[in-house]
Design an enzyme around this catalytic site. Structure first.
Site, PDB file in Angstrom:
ATOM      1  N   ARG A 103       0.845  -1.208   0.000  1.00 32.82           N
ATOM      2  CA  ARG A 103       0.000   0.000   0.000  1.00 32.82           C
ATOM      3  C   ARG A 103       0.869   1.243   0.000  1.00 32.82           C
ATOM      4  NH1 ARG A 103      -5.037   0.415   3.945  1.00 32.82           N
ATOM      5  NH2 ARG A 103      -3.438   1.250   5.314  1.00 32.82           N
ATOM      6  N   THR A 107      -1.773   7.257  -0.425  1.00 32.41           N
ATOM      7  CA  THR A 107      -3.073   7.003  -1.061  1.00 32.41           C
ATOM      8  C   THR A 107      -3.752   5.726  -0.565  1.00 32.41           C
ATOM      9  OG1 THR A 107      -2.081   5.683  -2.809  1.00 32.41           O
ATOM     10  CG2 THR A 107      -2.205   8.060  -3.188  1.00 32.41           C
ATOM     11  N   ASP A 198       0.099  -1.535  12.172  1.00 33.57           N
ATOM     12  CA  ASP A 198       0.655  -2.060  10.924  1.00 33.57           C
ATOM     13  C   ASP A 198       1.209  -3.464  11.182  1.00 33.57           C
ATOM     14  OD1 ASP A 198       2.555  -2.708   8.800  1.00 33.57           O
ATOM     15  OD2 ASP A 198       2.177  -0.666   8.108  1.00 33.57           O
ATOM     16  N   ASP A 201       4.864  -4.253   9.983  1.00 34.82           N
ATOM     17  CA  ASP A 201       5.877  -3.580  10.802  1.00 34.82           C
ATOM     18  C   ASP A 201       6.026  -4.268  12.160  1.00 34.82           C
ATOM     19  OD1 ASP A 201       6.410  -1.781   8.833  1.00 34.82           O
ATOM     20  OD2 ASP A 201       5.351  -0.099   9.765  1.00 34.82           O
TER      21      ASP A 201
END
Ligand code: PRP
Ligand code: URA
Length: 206
Positions: A103, A107, A198, A201
């Site tokens: 991603r 955006t 996330d 991450d």
């Protein structure tokens, strides 16, 4: 659309610790493995089996084994990698394909950067990706496996947003989704609320 939310006390316990922002990557990876193991069992509950005659120590019995066609699992890189091992541990003849999607941070649009898939003609594919947020990544991944001949796909996630479920239903009606949680909504940056942040991450300590 068939969305199956895993209903098991252990799944709830593990998910709570995944959500906890103080959980460190090493523990996060273990928890992701454990929850994916439960999801792998749940999401494959109706895969094909066939009859097999075996001899117990006492008598012959017509029993069942998994059908000869191996299971196909396709993780969406990179976070989906954290959900593959339960499938390869459980299913001896699994084949694994890879779809790389990332991603854009501004955006939230997913960009494809890698695709390596085994022969998929007529096959049922299990796509694994822990987070279904806008649904952009999942929609692209399902399109890719269908372009490679897959008959249909089941999506296996850890946390889904209603927006992502709706996007998948609109692009690929009837797709079955298995998840550990259906959360409330997306925030303005397209992160799932309450979510767990996330996933990639946290899994890889980046
Ligand atoms: C995350 C996640 C999904 C995607 C979901 O991946 O693992 O693939 O976002 O968002 P969407 O439903 O809005 O497409 P990300 O793009 O952050 O890449 P990563 O796995 O490499 O961290
Ligand atoms: N990807 C993630 O890892 N987390 C989200 O909340 C949304 C997309």
């Amino acid at each position: 659309m068939p969305v199956h939310v895993l209903d098991h006390p252990l799944a709830a316990h593990i998910l709570t610790h995944l959500r906890d922002k103080t959980t460190k990557p090493a523990t996060f990876r273990t928890l992701a493995y454990q929850l994916s193991l439960l999801l792998a069992i749940e999401s494959t509950s109706d895969i094909e089996t066939q009859e097999k005659l075996v001899e117990t120590p006492l008598e012959p019995v017509l029993a069942r084994v998994l059908a000869r066609q191996p299971l196909v699992v396709v993780p969406i890189l990179r976070a989906g990698l954290g959900m593959v091992q339960p499938f390869t541990d459980l299913f001896p003849d699994v084949s694994v394909g890879y779809v790389g999607l990332e991603r854009d941070h501004e955006t939230a649009q997913a960009r494809s950067y890698y695709c390596k898939l085994p022969p998929l003609t007529g096959r049922h594919v299990f796509i694994v990706d822990p987070m279904l947020a806008t649904g952009g990544s999942a929609v692209q991944a399902i399109s890719l496996v269908k372009q490679h001949g897959a008959r249909d796909a089941t999506l296996v996630c850890i946390v889904c947003a209603p927006e992502g479920v709706a996007a998948v239903e609109s692009a690929h009606p009837g797709t079955v989704i298995h998840t550990a949680a259906l959360d409330r909504e997306l925030n303005s940056r397209k992160y799932i609320l309450p979510g767990l942040g996330d996933f990639g991450d946290r899994l890889y300590g980046t």
